[in-house]
Enzyme design. Structure first.
Site, short mmCIF file in Angstrom:
data_model
loop_
_atom_site.label_atom_id
_atom_site.label_comp_id
_atom_site.label_asym_id
_atom_site.label_seq_id
_atom_site.Cartn_x
_atom_site.Cartn_y
_atom_site.Cartn_z
N THR A 49 3.45 -6.15 2.89
CA THR A 49 3.72 -5.44 1.64
C THR A 49 4.38 -6.41 0.67
O THR A 49 4.62 -7.56 1.01
CB THR A 49 4.63 -4.22 1.86
OG1 THR A 49 5.99 -4.67 2.04
CG2 THR A 49 4.21 -3.42 3.09
N CYS A 50 4.72 -5.92 -0.51
CA CYS A 50 5.36 -6.81 -1.49
C CYS A 50 6.76 -7.22 -1.06
O CYS A 50 7.27 -8.24 -1.50
CB CYS A 50 5.40 -6.15 -2.86
SG CYS A 50 6.39 -4.63 -2.94
N ASN A 51 7.37 -6.45 -0.17
CA ASN A 51 8.74 -6.74 0.23
C ASN A 51 8.91 -7.19 1.68
O ASN A 51 10.03 -7.49 2.09
CB ASN A 51 9.63 -5.50 0.00
CG ASN A 51 10.04 -5.37 -1.44
OD1 ASN A 51 10.26 -6.36 -2.13
ND2 ASN A 51 10.11 -4.14 -1.93
N GLU A 114 11.95 5.41 0.17
CA GLU A 114 10.69 5.42 -0.58
C GLU A 114 9.54 5.78 0.35
O GLU A 114 9.53 5.46 1.53
CB GLU A 114 10.47 4.06 -1.26
CG GLU A 114 10.44 2.87 -0.32
CD GLU A 114 9.03 2.41 0.00
OE1 GLU A 114 8.09 3.05 -0.49
OE2 GLU A 114 8.89 1.44 0.74
N GLY A 115 8.54 6.46 -0.22
CA GLY A 115 7.48 7.02 0.60
C GLY A 115 6.29 6.12 0.81
O GLY A 115 5.50 6.35 1.73
N GLN A 116 6.13 5.08 0.00
CA GLN A 116 4.93 4.26 0.09
C GLN A 116 4.84 3.52 1.43
O GLN A 116 3.75 3.26 1.93
CB GLN A 116 4.89 3.27 -1.07
CG GLN A 116 3.53 2.59 -1.21
CD GLN A 116 3.43 1.76 -2.47
OE1 GLN A 116 4.39 1.63 -3.22
NE2 GLN A 116 2.27 1.18 -2.69
N MET A 202 -0.24 0.60 -7.08
CA MET A 202 1.04 0.35 -7.76
C MET A 202 0.92 0.65 -9.25
O MET A 202 1.85 1.18 -9.86
CB MET A 202 1.48 -1.08 -7.53
CG MET A 202 1.71 -1.44 -6.07
SD MET A 202 3.16 -0.63 -5.36
CE MET A 202 4.43 -1.76 -5.87
#
Length: 437
Positions: A49-51, A114-116, A202
Site C-alpha cells: 500500500t502507500c504506507n 481507516e477502512g481501506q 484514491m
C-alpha cells in the site's frame, strides 16, 4: 514450520524509501513466484500500500526463510542490505499473527481505524489465491484476519468518524490554506481552483471528500478520459471537467490546489516542468501516490508548496487522541482472535497421527468388507454391496469422531502430545508423528 512477516511502514521508513519497495499489481505474480521459488518459503503473500509493504510467509526455518525475504526486498528495491535493514521490521509466529490482526483492524494505520486497509488485505488474499502462492495456513490466517477486521468495525466505534488517507489529504489542504491566512483551522475550499490527477480508488475518495468540504468544481485528469468520465458520473452534484494528461501543464498554470494519486514509476511533476510554466499565483501540491507522483525538487520552485503522504501526520494527530480509548477496546478482540488462530495451528500437530489412524482403520475396513462380500456369493446385488459399503464407512467415521475431536481440541501442548503417544501405541501406528515447532 513458522509464520513470519518482514516489512516496513510509515512508522519505520520515509516515503522515499517506501516507494522503492512498492509492488504494483501487474508485477505481483512475478514477485510472489520469486519468493515461492526459494526452498525455505512454503507460502507467501504480499501487502503493498502507500504506507506499507509487508511480506507474510510460511517458512521451514525462520532464520533462513526471513533471510530469503530480506534478500528479495534488497534485490527488488535496489537498496543495499545495510541501507535497507534499519527500516525493516520482522515478526515471528505469534507476533506476526498479532501484527496482521492489528494491521487489518486499522490499529497500525497512519489514520487510526481507516477502512481501506481491510479491502487491501482482502486483495492480498485474493492475489495469493489467484497466483497460488498461499496454501491452507496463510489462507486460514488471512481469512481470519479479514473476519477480525470486520468484527472490530462492527463491535466497536473504531470506524465511526475515521478519516482515510484521502480525507486526511483534503483536510491537510484546508489546514494549510487556513494557516496561510493566519488561521489554525480548516477553511472551506469553495474558492480554490482544484485539480485531481488520477481516476482510481484514491481519487474517488478525494472527490468524495472535496465535495463534502465545499469544493465548487474539480478538473479530473487521467491517461484515459473515458475512465475519468465514468468516475465523474458518480458525482452528479460536483461539477467535474474531465481531461487527459496532455492538459496537465494548463491545470498547473491555472489551478491553486492539485492532488495527485496515479500509478507511475517516475514523478510526473518536477521543478523543470513547473519552472517552464507562466504561473501568476501560488500553487499547492498534495501527492498521495506511492511511488511519488511529484519530485522532491519542486520545493525549490518559488510560489509552490508541496506535501506527500508523510506530511499527513499533522492532520492525523488532530484526530487521534479521541480514538485511542476505542483502539484499546479493539485490542481485546484482537487478542481473542489471535488465540483462536493459534489454537487451530496447535491442533495441526495432531493431523499426521489422525491421518495414520484413519488410514489404518480404512485398511481394516476394506480387508474385512472384502472377506464378507466374498462369502456372500454372486447373489449379493450391487445395490446391497453399496449399502454395506456405506454402512462400514459410517461406522468408521462414528468411531473416529470423538477421538479426532479430542485430539484437535484446545489444550496444553504436553497434554496433546501425551494423547497422541497413547493413540500411536494403542493402534500400533508408525512412530515419529510430525510436529509444529
Amino acid at each position: 514450520m513458522h509464520i513470519a512477516v518482514v516489512g516496513l511502514s510509515h512508522r519505520t521508513a520515509p516515503v522515499e524509501v517506501r516507494e522503492k519497495l512498492s509492488i504494483p499489481e501487474q508485477t505481483m505474480e512475478e514477485s510472489l513466484q520469486n519468493l515461492r521459488n526459494h526452498e525455505q518459503v512454503l507460502e507467501a503473500s504480499i501487502l503493498s500500500t502507500c504506507n506499507r509493504l509487508e511480506i507474510y510467509t510460511l517458512v521451514r526455518n525462520p532464520d533462513l526463510g526471513i533471510a530469503a525475504v530480506r534478500d528479495f526486498l534488497s534485490g527488488h528495491s535496489g537498496l543495499e542490505s545495510r541501507d535497507l535493514s534499519p527500516h525493516l521490521f520482522t515478526y515471528h509466529h505469534d507476533e506476526a499473527i498479532a501484527h496482521l490482526m492489528r494491521v487489518t483492524a486499522g490499529l497500525d494505520s497512519l489514520v487510526l481505524g481507516e477502512g481501506q486497509i481491510l479491502s487491501q488485505v482482502k486483495k492480498m488474499m485474493r492475489l495469493g489465491q489467484e497466483h497460488k502462492s498461499i496454501g491452507p495456513i496463510l489462507n486460514r490466517l488471512l481469512t481470519q484476519a479479514v473476519s477480525t477486521g470486520k468484527r472490530v468495525r462492527s463491535e466497536t466505534n473504531l470506524s465511526t468518524g475515521a478519516v482515510s488517507v484521502s480525507s486526511a489529504a483534503v483536510e491537510l489542504a484546508q489546514l494549510k490554506l487556513g494557516q496561510s491566512r493566519g488561521q489554525d483551522a480548516l477553511v472551506t475550499l469553495e474558492t480554490e481552483q482544484i485539480a485531481v490527477v488520477g481516476a482510481g480508488r484514491m481519487s474517488r475518495l478525494l472527490l468524495q471528500h472535496l465535495q463534502a468540504k465545499g469544493a465548487s468544481g474539480v478538473v479530473l485528469l487521467n491517461r484515459t478520459i473515458e475512465r475519468a468520465s465514468a468516475l465523474a458520473t458518480d458525482f452528479p452534484n460536483l461539477p467535474i471537467q474531465c481531461r487527459g494528461l496532455d492538459d496537465l501543464d494548463q491545470c498547473l498554470s491555472t489551478c491553486s490546489l492539485v492532488f495527485t494519486s496515479t500509478a507511475v514509476d517516475d514523478p510526473i511533476i518536477d521543478a523543470n516542468r513547473l519552472n517552464a510554466l507562466n504561473r501568476r499565483s501560488s500553487l499547492r501540491l498534495i501527492d498521495i501516490g506511492v511511488p511519488r507522483n511529484i519530485a522532491s525538487d519542486v520545493h525549490e520552485v518559488s510560489g509552490v508548496e508541496s506535501h506527500d503522504v508523510d506530511d499527513l501526520q499533522e492532520v492525523v494527530e488532530r484526530n487521534q487522541e479521541a480514538r485511542q480509548q476505542v483502539a484499546r477496546e479493539a485490542e481485546g478482540l484482537l487478542l481473542e482472535e489471535g488465540r483462536l488462530f493459534l489454537e487451530w495451528w496447535d491442533s495441526l500437530e495432531a493431523v499426521p497421527t489422525i491421518n495414520r489412524l484413519r488410514a489404518s482403520l480404512e485398511e481394516i475396513r476394506v480387508e474385512e468388507l472384502t472377506k464378507a462380500l466374498s462369502r456372500m456369493g454372486p447373489d449379493f446385488s450391487a445395490r446391497e454391496r453399496k449399502v454395506v459399503e456405506a454402512l462400514t464407512k459410517g461406522m468408521i467415521n462414528k468411531i473416529l469422531h470423538t477421538p479426532v475431536t479430542q485430539l484437535r481440541s484446545p489444550q496444553q501442548r504436553s497434554e496433546r502430545q501425551q494423547a497422541l503417544q497413547v493413540v500411536e501405541k494403542i493402534f500400533d501406528l508408525e512412530s515419529g508423528a510430525a510436529t509444529q515447532d
